[in-house]
Design an enzyme around this catalytic site. Sequence first.
Site, short mmCIF file in Angstrom:
data_model
loop_
_atom_site.label_atom_id
_atom_site.label_comp_id
_atom_site.label_asym_id
_atom_site.label_seq_id
_atom_site.Cartn_x
_atom_site.Cartn_y
_atom_site.Cartn_z
N LYS A 1 75.91 56.12 18.43
CA LYS A 1 75.43 57.36 18.95
C LYS A 1 74.18 57.38 19.37
O LYS A 1 73.07 57.49 18.41
CB LYS A 1 75.85 58.66 18.21
N PRO A 2 73.63 57.67 21.43
CA PRO A 2 72.48 58.11 21.02
C PRO A 2 71.85 59.32 20.82
O PRO A 2 72.42 60.05 20.43
CB PRO A 2 72.72 57.28 22.61
N GLU B 1 71.33 63.19 21.81
CA GLU B 1 71.16 63.98 22.95
C GLU B 1 70.47 64.02 23.97
O GLU B 1 71.17 64.77 24.86
CB GLU B 1 71.73 64.82 21.85
N VAL C 1 66.97 64.90 8.99
CA VAL C 1 68.17 64.51 9.26
C VAL C 1 68.99 63.48 8.53
O VAL C 1 69.86 63.55 8.15
CB VAL C 1 68.30 64.10 10.79
N GLU D 1 64.37 55.30 9.01
CA GLU D 1 63.22 55.20 9.42
C GLU D 1 63.39 56.12 9.57
O GLU D 1 63.69 56.76 10.72
CB GLU D 1 63.61 53.99 10.37
N CYS E 1 57.45 57.12 15.34
CA CYS E 1 56.57 58.55 14.29
C CYS E 1 55.74 56.91 13.79
O CYS E 1 54.92 57.21 12.54
CB CYS E 1 58.15 57.59 13.17
N GLU F 1 57.47 73.77 22.03
CA GLU F 1 56.56 75.28 21.32
C GLU F 1 56.67 74.76 20.35
O GLU F 1 55.69 75.04 19.85
CB GLU F 1 57.67 76.38 22.01
N GLU G 1 54.11 65.85 9.78
CA GLU G 1 54.58 65.36 11.24
C GLU G 1 55.03 66.60 12.46
O GLU G 1 55.69 67.16 12.47
CB GLU G 1 55.92 64.67 11.04
#
Length: 545
Positions: free
Chosen positions: A238-239, A241, A294, A312, A348, A397, A448
């Site tokens: 799944k790439p 979106e 996630v 990762e 990252c 934003e 982050e």
Amino acid sequence: MPIKCINYLTNVRYFMRNGVVCTHCAVRHVVHPNPTPDQDSYGSKFMPLSLSLIRDELKLQPGRLFIDGKWHDWEGDRFDQIHPSTNEVMASFAQAGVRGANQAVAAARRAFDEGPWPKMRAHDRKRMLQPIVERIYAAEKEVAQLQTLDNGIPFTFSRNSRVSPKAAADIFDHFLGWIDKINGETYPQFSSASNMQYMTFREPAGVVAAILPYNGPVMTFAMKVAPALACGCTVVVKPSEFTNLAALKLADIIAQSDLPPGVFNIVTGGAETGMALSSHPGVDKVTFTGSPTVGEQITIASVSNMKRLSLELGGKSAALVFPDTESVAANATTLMGLCSTFLSGQVCSTPTRAVVHKSIMDEFLHHAAEQVKQVRFGDPFDPATTSAPIISKRQKERILGYIDIGRKEGAELKFGGGAPGGELANGNWIEPALFANVRNDMTIAREEIFGPVLSVIPFETEEEAIRIANDSAFGLAGCVYTSNVKRAFRVARAIRSGSIGVNGYASVPNAPMGGVKRSGVGREGGWATIEAFTELKTVNFNLDG
């Protein structure tokens, strides 16, 4: 006649819709043949940047799903992929959701449980996969173009960097080389109490759900799919979106192979699709690159059948610059450049905390400011463009919010942090920002940001620098800049992180990469990846039986 891109004023490009072919770029785009001196780079005289001509020339089609060996038009919801440089629609894609995920997992499950793939002889599996390497090389220009139309990474980087299709082909080549070397071990008999001989075998982990990030869709596709297939697993990709074009092209390359139906599948969609794969009882392993939030959700979703995980996740990596470094200028240029060019800090492993000795602070800040003068925004297919836009309006934003927080908490914003106007006003652009006099307890040093922001934190002693580096919820990567070999070794070992670079940092497919703490679980690269996509089975023989 073809003409070159015109460099003028601050090198921000102004493109007229005249269809002139640029001799520097890979595809047709538009250039301004006669720029006038009084046109301001961000002024109202500039027409908005547009990628519609490139999009139309590449003839992008609505995205399909590849399930059980066939391409499928999707009868269901769809979504538009927006280009971050301009916020124009590039193409529409299937919102696979639970239904699409179920179909893909069912196909992968059948191929693993009933098909020949997991049991195939090493020679045959390698022979079947090897043509993929040359097909990626043959299509590398188109794949690089599509990646640039995915996330806005400048085409120069998309075609010639560690996230390029050529790098992806090398990753496939590396892992295919492991196919006939995946072995177990034999163990000496432990005692005379029994006449048992023990040995181990590495068997494929099963059905793998590979969930990709937006920042390096081509490279991460290869880092997840190549070892999974090499080990005999079946795969559902799944790439992100935000970035489907390049991944679907790579899927098309794999679809041209003679893989049994269901061995490789790809579905597109948003969070619902990703969570459907992560929680699916038919999935044995999830490999994911993305945000810690996630990653936590995937971990929770995987508990029902104790899925194996390779995660990762985020980073807040520290680069420690000691006064005995060989070149403060080179260090400052490198660290600021990682935040301001390429993917504009949307990586990252980027060292976003520069922990700099007080005695060289002024010199470091000076050279960081000089580096930013080389940054150029604009058409990502223009070879002079150095930096990618931020992937979405929402993320833009979010980053601007962190910059405001940094000011309010007392950090000194030396430059940047604004959003350019003019022809760039419709895109998600942020001028690279550098904060000085940052304390490690400030929000911009703790969380982050994932954007073009570098926080510079002063230190006085080696012990203090190590303490600052380790005082973080993350532990993905980091750097140590010093000419003292003993110090380099000592500090590198003391920092709690998955990877540390000494006087430089890079990742390669044959060395492990991964994080500790909130930066993830597991490693990708070399033999560590083979271990991650296999299960270790112990078999013991009773030699008296």
